[in-house]
Motif scaffolding. Structure first.
Motif, PDB file in Angstrom:
ATOM      1  N   THR A  11      14.634  -7.987   8.150  1.00 52.68           N
ATOM      2  CA  THR A  11      15.852  -7.399   7.600  1.00 52.68           C
ATOM      3  C   THR A  11      17.068  -8.117   8.140  1.00 52.68           C
ATOM      4  O   THR A  11      17.037  -8.721   9.216  1.00 52.68           O
ATOM      5  CB  THR A  11      15.950  -5.894   7.929  1.00 52.68           C
ATOM      6  OG1 THR A  11      15.933  -5.738   9.351  1.00 52.68           O
ATOM      7  CG2 THR A  11      14.805  -5.118   7.316  1.00 52.68           C
ATOM      8  N   HIS A  13      21.734  -8.367   7.465  1.00 47.12           N
ATOM      9  CA  HIS A  13      22.955  -7.824   6.875  1.00 47.12           C
ATOM     10  C   HIS A  13      23.840  -8.988   6.439  1.00 47.12           C
ATOM     11  O   HIS A  13      23.972  -9.976   7.159  1.00 47.12           O
ATOM     12  CB  HIS A  13      23.720  -6.954   7.879  1.00 47.12           C
ATOM     13  CG  HIS A  13      25.016  -6.461   7.343  1.00 47.12           C
ATOM     14  ND1 HIS A  13      25.101  -5.378   6.483  1.00 47.12           N
ATOM     15  CD2 HIS A  13      26.281  -6.922   7.491  1.00 47.12           C
ATOM     16  CE1 HIS A  13      26.374  -5.204   6.145  1.00 47.12           C
ATOM     17  NE2 HIS A  13      27.099  -6.122   6.747  1.00 47.12           N
ATOM     18  N   ARG A  18      26.545  -6.643  -3.029  1.00 47.02           N
ATOM     19  CA  ARG A  18      25.206  -6.898  -3.572  1.00 47.02           C
ATOM     20  C   ARG A  18      25.195  -7.907  -4.715  1.00 47.02           C
ATOM     21  O   ARG A  18      24.307  -8.775  -4.746  1.00 47.02           O
ATOM     22  CB  ARG A  18      24.546  -5.591  -4.019  1.00 47.02           C
ATOM     23  CG  ARG A  18      23.934  -4.841  -2.874  1.00 47.02           C
ATOM     24  CD  ARG A  18      23.072  -3.654  -3.305  1.00 47.02           C
ATOM     25  NE  ARG A  18      23.819  -2.697  -4.096  1.00 47.02           N
ATOM     26  CZ  ARG A  18      23.380  -2.149  -5.219  1.00 47.02           C
ATOM     27  NH1 ARG A  18      22.208  -2.448  -5.712  1.00 47.02           N
ATOM     28  NH2 ARG A  18      24.127  -1.282  -5.871  1.00 47.02           N
ATOM     29  N   ALA A 117      25.204  -1.373   2.379  1.00 51.26           N
ATOM     30  CA  ALA A 117      25.189  -1.042   3.802  1.00 51.26           C
ATOM     31  C   ALA A 117      26.293  -0.038   4.115  1.00 51.26           C
ATOM     32  O   ALA A 117      27.375  -0.112   3.532  1.00 51.26           O
ATOM     33  CB  ALA A 117      25.390  -2.308   4.629  1.00 51.26           C
ATOM     34  N   THR A 122      25.943  -5.755   2.412  1.00 50.32           N
ATOM     35  CA  THR A 122      24.616  -5.570   1.849  1.00 50.32           C
ATOM     36  C   THR A 122      23.557  -5.696   2.933  1.00 50.32           C
ATOM     37  O   THR A 122      23.586  -6.645   3.720  1.00 50.32           O
ATOM     38  CB  THR A 122      24.355  -6.640   0.764  1.00 50.32           C
ATOM     39  OG1 THR A 122      25.383  -6.541  -0.232  1.00 50.32           O
ATOM     40  CG2 THR A 122      22.991  -6.462   0.109  1.00 50.32           C
ATOM     41  N   ASP A 123      22.634  -4.735   2.959  1.00 51.74           N
ATOM     42  CA  ASP A 123      21.450  -4.867   3.799  1.00 51.74           C
ATOM     43  C   ASP A 123      20.372  -5.530   2.959  1.00 51.74           C
ATOM     44  O   ASP A 123      20.161  -5.170   1.795  1.00 51.74           O
ATOM     45  CB  ASP A 123      20.977  -3.503   4.301  1.00 51.74           C
ATOM     46  CG  ASP A 123      21.886  -2.945   5.400  1.00 51.74           C
ATOM     47  OD1 ASP A 123      22.507  -3.745   6.123  1.00 51.74           O
ATOM     48  OD2 ASP A 123      21.964  -1.708   5.525  1.00 51.74           O
ATOM     49  N   ALA A 152      23.792 -15.214   5.134  1.00 45.08           N
ATOM     50  CA  ALA A 152      25.014 -14.522   5.572  1.00 45.08           C
ATOM     51  C   ALA A 152      26.144 -15.530   5.776  1.00 45.08           C
ATOM     52  O   ALA A 152      27.273 -15.319   5.304  1.00 45.08           O
ATOM     53  CB  ALA A 152      24.749 -13.741   6.857  1.00 45.08           C
TER      54      ALA A 152
END
Length: 159
Positions: A11, A13, A18, A117, A122-123, A152
């Motif tokens: 996972t 961030h 999105r 998030a 966005t996660d 990211a």
């Protein structure tokens, strides 16, 4: 002969909405900029970002003395297809390494899920299932973490 497979979940961030993250997942020009672990370079051979669309990508170790590749001494080449695309929400890919080594063979599924998030951004969750027995789960998670960090950086600091 039955092969043991692994499952990993990584996972991350991204401080971007999105839709921006989703576009980067399906942009053939962006793939070499983010979907590559440190110490490797990426070449996109085929990339058809629609359900049923094919892709073929090679990752090459930067070290000329490397013998860690799955397809050749220095290269991991994989191919597959997009099986499900949910705009701004999910990308599901089926893929396999191009290799003669049975320990690296087999169909893998990668499901990338995007969620809003808390506090913005966005996660990103990446679930690998069917990872071949010769791919160490910890190594797969490390490589995917590097890729998510690259994603990211790409979206948070464009240019």
């Amino acid at each position: 002969m039955t092969h043991t497979t692994h499952t990993t979940r990584t996972t991350g961030h991204v401080a971007a909405p999105r839709p921006d993250v989703y576009r980067a997942l399906l942009d053939p020009a962006a793939i070499p900029r983010w979907r590559v672990p440190a110490g490797m370079s990426c070449r996109v051979h085929t990339f058809e970002p629609h359900e049923g669309g094919a892709f073929r990508v090679s990752l090459t170790y930067d070290d000329p003395a490397s013998t860690s590749g799955k397809s050749t001494a220095r290269t991991d080449t994989y191919h597959g297809r997009f099986t499900r695309l949910v705009p701004d929400g999910e990308v599901v890919e089926e893929m396999e390494f191009e290799t003669e080594d049975p320990a690296f063979q087999g169909l893998m599924t990668i499901t990338t899920t995007l969620t809003d998030a808390p506090g913005g951004g966005t996660d990103v969750s990446v679930l690998h299932t069917g990872l071949p027995e010769a791919v160490a789960p910890a190594d797969n998670e490390t490589g995917m973490r590097m890729a998510l960090d690259n994603l990211a950086r790409l979206l948070e600091h464009p240019g």
